[in-house]
Design an enzyme around this catalytic site. Structure first.
Site, mmCIF file in Angstrom:
data_model
loop_
_atom_site.group_PDB
_atom_site.id
_atom_site.type_symbol
_atom_site.label_atom_id
_atom_site.label_comp_id
_atom_site.label_asym_id
_atom_site.label_seq_id
_atom_site.Cartn_x
_atom_site.Cartn_y
_atom_site.Cartn_z
ATOM 1 N N LYS A 124 28.399 34.929 47.739
ATOM 2 C CA LYS A 124 29.709 35.120 47.105
ATOM 3 C C LYS A 124 29.903 36.609 46.853
ATOM 4 O O LYS A 124 29.171 37.225 46.073
ATOM 5 C CB LYS A 124 29.779 34.342 45.792
ATOM 6 C CG LYS A 124 31.120 34.468 45.075
ATOM 7 C CD LYS A 124 31.119 33.669 43.784
ATOM 8 C CE LYS A 124 32.437 33.762 43.047
ATOM 9 N NZ LYS A 124 32.421 32.996 41.781
ATOM 10 N N LYS B 133 31.665 32.859 50.580
ATOM 11 C CA LYS B 133 32.968 33.055 49.940
ATOM 12 C C LYS B 133 33.223 34.549 49.801
ATOM 13 O O LYS B 133 32.340 35.262 49.310
ATOM 14 C CB LYS B 133 32.973 32.382 48.567
ATOM 15 C CG LYS B 133 34.258 32.535 47.790
ATOM 16 C CD LYS B 133 34.161 31.871 46.416
ATOM 17 C CE LYS B 133 35.463 32.021 45.642
ATOM 18 N NZ LYS B 133 35.411 31.415 44.298
#
Length: 298
Positions: free
Chosen positions: A170, A222
């Site tokens: 992320k 992400k």
């Protein structure tokens, strides 16, 4: 079957309130969430991810509302499980940012996020969700060691079949702006001390392998579109399912460009989702799924 639909669940009743920065996406109360999920299931969208948004008065410096067994996410899970049984897959976000008064994903001490104390609270949050009926818990906080702590606490309490979808790669991205508006979770300062540097690709593989060693069942990259190369690198290194998150900024850019007549929405959504699959994603978390299926784009 490749799509996961996110929902932003709020307190109260009768709420289906559009989020200004995310056209077509709503804040929804539990009673209306059941109706919303029913409509999604009718389209074929059976996998759902839930973000809880407590009242402002419930927020504190340690995110106490995150572990409340009668909190908004726990109530939503129980209502959906009662209505749909095993017809749906219920996934919960495990992070403290929406529950803390400072907006960070962990505890703060002297203005610095502290890892280990935060991990304990995150594990308790995951257990709260498992007790309420979550099939999958998904830690998005990026604290070190949280996957192992969650796995251990779930197993100790008999939830050995509750899966973990880890936000493994992320990035500290500029694409999260509309989401932070949706969750009222903009941090004091930034999250660069615990989210990943966009310049660093190798760390994504390193962090992913660590999460798998700790017990993750699935891993996530992400954002998606600016990190298709990372999706491919992770896919080439692991045998478990790889998930990507087609995040709020990516969604809103497409929506606003289509509204302005700059792009054809159907074609660009289809191309973007295909790119994520082609890069190696088994599953895609996206806000486009409902439109794409209603309009026959995919």
């Amino acid at each position: 079957r490749h799509l996961i639909t996110p929902h932003f669940v709020v307190e109260g009743e009768g709420h289906v309130d559009e989020i200004p920065s995310m056209p077509g996406v709503t804040h929804v109360s539990v009673d209306k969430l059941v109706e919303e999920v029913a409509a999604d299931v009718a389209l074929g969208l059976k996998s759902h991810l839930f973000f809880g948004i407590p009242d402002e008065s419930a927020k504190d410096h340690v995110g106490s509302a995150a572990v409340d067994e009668n909190g908004v996410v726990a109530r939503a899970l129980r209502a959906l499980r009662e209505r749909f049984g095993d017809e749906v897959v219920l996934i919960t976000d495990v992070c403290l940012c929406a529950y803390t008064s400072h907006g960070h994903c962990g505890f703060l001490e002297d203005g610095v996020v502290v890892n280990d104390a935060s991990v304990e609270q995150l594990a308790k949050m995951a257990l709260t969700h498992a007790k309420a009926g979550a099939d999958i818990v998904s830690p998005s906080d990026m604290m070190d060691g949280r996957v192992g702590a969650i796995r251990e606490l779930l197993d100790e309490n008999g939830f050995t079949n509750t899966s973990i979808l880890a936000y493994s790669a992320k990035y500290a991205s500029a694409y999260y702006g509309p989401f932070r508006d949706a969750c009222d979770s903009a941090p004091q300062g930034d999250r660069k001390s615990y989210q990943m540097d966009p310049r660093n690709g190798r760390e994504a593989v390193f962090e992913t392998l660590l999460d798998l060693q700790e017990g993750a069942d699935m891993v996530m990259v992400k954002p998606a579109l600016a990190y298709l190369d990372i999706i491919r690198r992770v896919r080439d290194e692991v045998l478990c399912p790889v998930v990507c998150y087609n995040v709020s900024g990516e969604y809103s850019l497409v929506k606003n460009a289509a509204k302005a007549g700059l792009v054809d929405e159907a074609n660009i959504v289809r191309e973007n989702l295909l790119a994520m699959r082609r890069a190696g994603s088994d599953l895609i978390i996206t806000y486009h799924g409902r439109d794409a299926l209603q309009q026959g784009w995919i």
